[in-house]
Design an enzyme around this catalytic site. Structure first.
Site, PDB file in Angstrom:
ATOM      1  N   LEU A  75       0.770  -0.745   0.070  1.00 23.76           N
ATOM      2  CA  LEU A  75       0.078  -0.029   0.145  1.00 23.76           C
ATOM      3  C   LEU A  75       0.840   0.759  -0.553  1.00 23.76           C
ATOM      4  O   LEU A  75       0.405   2.377  -0.528  1.00 23.76           O
ATOM      5  CB  LEU A  75      -1.088  -0.082   1.125  1.00 23.76           C
ATOM      6  CG  LEU A  75      -2.206  -0.765   0.923  1.00 23.76           C
ATOM      7  CD1 LEU A  75      -2.738  -1.594   2.390  1.00 23.76           C
ATOM      8  CD2 LEU A  75      -3.286  -0.370  -0.121  1.00 23.76           C
ATOM      9  N   ASP A  76       1.831   0.992   0.473  1.00 25.87           N
ATOM     10  CA  ASP A  76       2.926   2.496   0.959  1.00 25.87           C
ATOM     11  C   ASP A  76       3.971   3.046  -0.460  1.00 25.87           C
ATOM     12  O   ASP A  76       4.146   3.856  -0.705  1.00 25.87           O
ATOM     13  CB  ASP A  76       4.136   2.642   1.745  1.00 25.87           C
ATOM     14  CG  ASP A  76       4.753   3.082   2.300  1.00 25.87           C
ATOM     15  OD1 ASP A  76       3.481   4.324   2.686  1.00 25.87           O
ATOM     16  OD2 ASP A  76       6.315   3.953   1.766  1.00 25.87           O
ATOM     17  N   LYS A  78       2.280   1.579  -3.440  1.00 31.54           N
ATOM     18  CA  LYS A  78       1.528   2.575  -4.346  1.00 31.54           C
ATOM     19  C   LYS A  78       0.492   4.315  -4.107  1.00 31.54           C
ATOM     20  O   LYS A  78       1.094   4.655  -4.450  1.00 31.54           O
ATOM     21  CB  LYS A  78      -0.141   1.817  -4.191  1.00 31.54           C
ATOM     22  CG  LYS A  78      -0.520   2.115  -5.394  1.00 31.54           C
ATOM     23  CD  LYS A  78      -2.349   1.058  -4.943  1.00 31.54           C
ATOM     24  CE  LYS A  78      -3.629   1.689  -5.577  1.00 31.54           C
ATOM     25  NZ  LYS A  78      -4.009   1.053  -5.859  1.00 31.54           N
ATOM     26  N   ASP A  79       1.261   4.163  -2.535  1.00 34.90           N
ATOM     27  CA  ASP A  79       0.507   5.444  -2.196  1.00 34.90           C
ATOM     28  C   ASP A  79       1.341   5.866  -0.712  1.00 34.90           C
ATOM     29  O   ASP A  79       1.344   5.930  -0.037  1.00 34.90           O
ATOM     30  CB  ASP A  79      -0.854   5.069  -1.920  1.00 34.90           C
ATOM     31  CG  ASP A  79      -1.076   6.837  -1.430  1.00 34.90           C
ATOM     32  OD1 ASP A  79      -0.669   8.494  -2.209  1.00 34.90           O
ATOM     33  OD2 ASP A  79      -2.335   7.749  -0.642  1.00 34.90           O
ATOM     34  N   PRO A  80       2.718   5.922  -1.523  1.00 36.73           N
ATOM     35  CA  PRO A  80       3.633   6.861  -0.468  1.00 36.73           C
ATOM     36  C   PRO A  80       3.303   7.462   0.968  1.00 36.73           C
ATOM     37  O   PRO A  80       3.031   8.545   0.438  1.00 36.73           O
ATOM     38  CB  PRO A  80       4.939   6.995  -1.073  1.00 36.73           C
ATOM     39  CG  PRO A  80       4.980   7.028  -2.609  1.00 36.73           C
ATOM     40  CD  PRO A  80       3.522   6.703  -2.884  1.00 36.73           C
TER      41      PRO A  80
END
Length: 365
Positions: A75-76, A78-80
């Site tokens: 998830l990070d 993909k969207d830090p």
């Protein structure tokens, strides 16, 4: 959600589904191959360490903890998540603090773990209740240090475990394998002196960022009731290249003095304690300081130790010599406590390793 988390809900075969989930993310172009390789190694080493513990529920523990960890890492990517100079632990809607606790807990051999001078943690809590600030000047051993500290204190001193603020280097807030764990801690984010000039053209930006973080720290301390952990060595301890022995890395007097000045100018009473931590076996750092993020994560099931000594008051005189003497006094206390923990854990002396000034206990029993 990602395939990795789906395998947890569907109870599909552990290794095959977790690793195939990573592979699918790479094939879809959503995960860089080097990060994927790190995640696979993380999984294998964590699995081996949990099975070392002999826990009959080891397979289920690995499945549940690694599925969540890998999903958060994805998830990070993909969207830090971007950390602010002062980061407050994220507890909802997802509780990153408990995620970190649950992940590291099965790596600690509590039968062979110890806390030194546990009563002083109650003293610190009382001072915090009175509006005082306190600083723990500590050695630093692993990326898991915050979780180890919190786990050794969570049953008896949950306020300290959950509210301690860590002065953290930029590596734990930029490495995608480390970020989900950092998101569950209260952090003052700084750039370590050891990495200040890794990329020379970024040095000025790093210095300015550190000034912003110091200002955030000053604002926090003015409100009182804050407990701050800092490693004045500027990084993790490393083994002696000749003997292989681990000892606390020397403290930097300018780091100690900066913290002292922040405490003294806060307007609230302040206290400074030396704290020792022994937990390198659980997740040892590389033998040498590395410039790049993405280090290998070696993981083991092992005992850990934490010890605090009575506060050491700073001298009113502010000469360089006095600063150095004060720093050495803190460092000497940390080293003495560390050696007692080493005798208890590595020397197999257990509680018998206690000394006149360092009383060991297992407060979770």
């Amino acid at each position: 959600m990602y395939q990795i988390l789906n395998c947890l809900h569907q109870k599909q075969p552990l290794r095959k589904e977790l690793l195939s989930g990573i592979k699918k993310e790479v094939e879809a172009g959503r995960l860089p191959p080097n990060v994927a390789a790190g995640m696979e190694e993380f999984y294998r080493n964590y699995k081996n360490a949990i099975f070392q513990s002999g826990d009959p529920a080891a397979a289920e523990t690995v499945l549940s903890n690694m599925a969540v960890a890998l999903d958060l890492m994805l998830l990070d990517v993909k969207d830090p998540f971007v950390f602010q100079p002062y980061h407050k632990a994220l507890r909802e809607p997802f509780d990153y603090y408990m995620f970190g606790q649950n992940y590291i807990r099965p790596l600690i051999d509590f039968r062979n773990s110890y806390v030194g001078n546990h009563s002083l943690f109650y003293e610190i809590e009382e001072k915090l209740k009175q509006g005082h600030n306190a600083v723990l000047f500590s050695n630093h051993q692993t990326e898991a240090d915050p979780a180890v500290i919190a786990l050794l204190l969570e049953k008896t001193n949950p306020h300290i475990a959950e509210n301690l603020i860590y002065v953290a280097g930029d590596r734990v807030i930029t490495d995608p394998l480390c970020k989900p764990f950092s998101m569950g801690r209260n952090l003052i984010c700084v750039y370590s002196k050891k990495h200040m000039f890794d990329v020379p053209e970024l040095a000025d930006m790093k210095r300015k960022a550190n000034i912003r973080s110091l200002k955030e720290m000053a604002l926090l301390l003015r409100t009182g009731s804050k407990l701050v952990w800092i490693a004045p060595s500027g990084g993790r301890d490393r083994p002696d290249p000749v003997t292989g022995e681990w000892n606390p890395a020397p403290f930097d007097s300018s780091s100690v003095d900066n913290m002292r000045r922040l405490i003294e100018s806060s307007g609230a009473p302040g206290h400074m304690y030396p704290l020792a931590l022994l937990c390198y076996d659980i997740m040892p750092p590389p033998s040498k300081v590395e410039k790049e993020t993405g280090e290998r994560r070696i993981i083991s099931f092992h005992g850990a130790g934490l010890s605090v000594a009575p506060e050491i008051a700073a001298n009113c005189e502010k000469s360089e010599e006095v600063k150095d003497v004060y720093t050495q006094a803190l460092y000497k206390s940390v080293t003495e406590q560390y050696n007692v923990l080493k005798s208890a854990i590595h020397g197999k002396q257990g509680l018998e390793a206690s000394t006149a000034g360092i009383a060991l206990s297992q407060p979770w029993n």
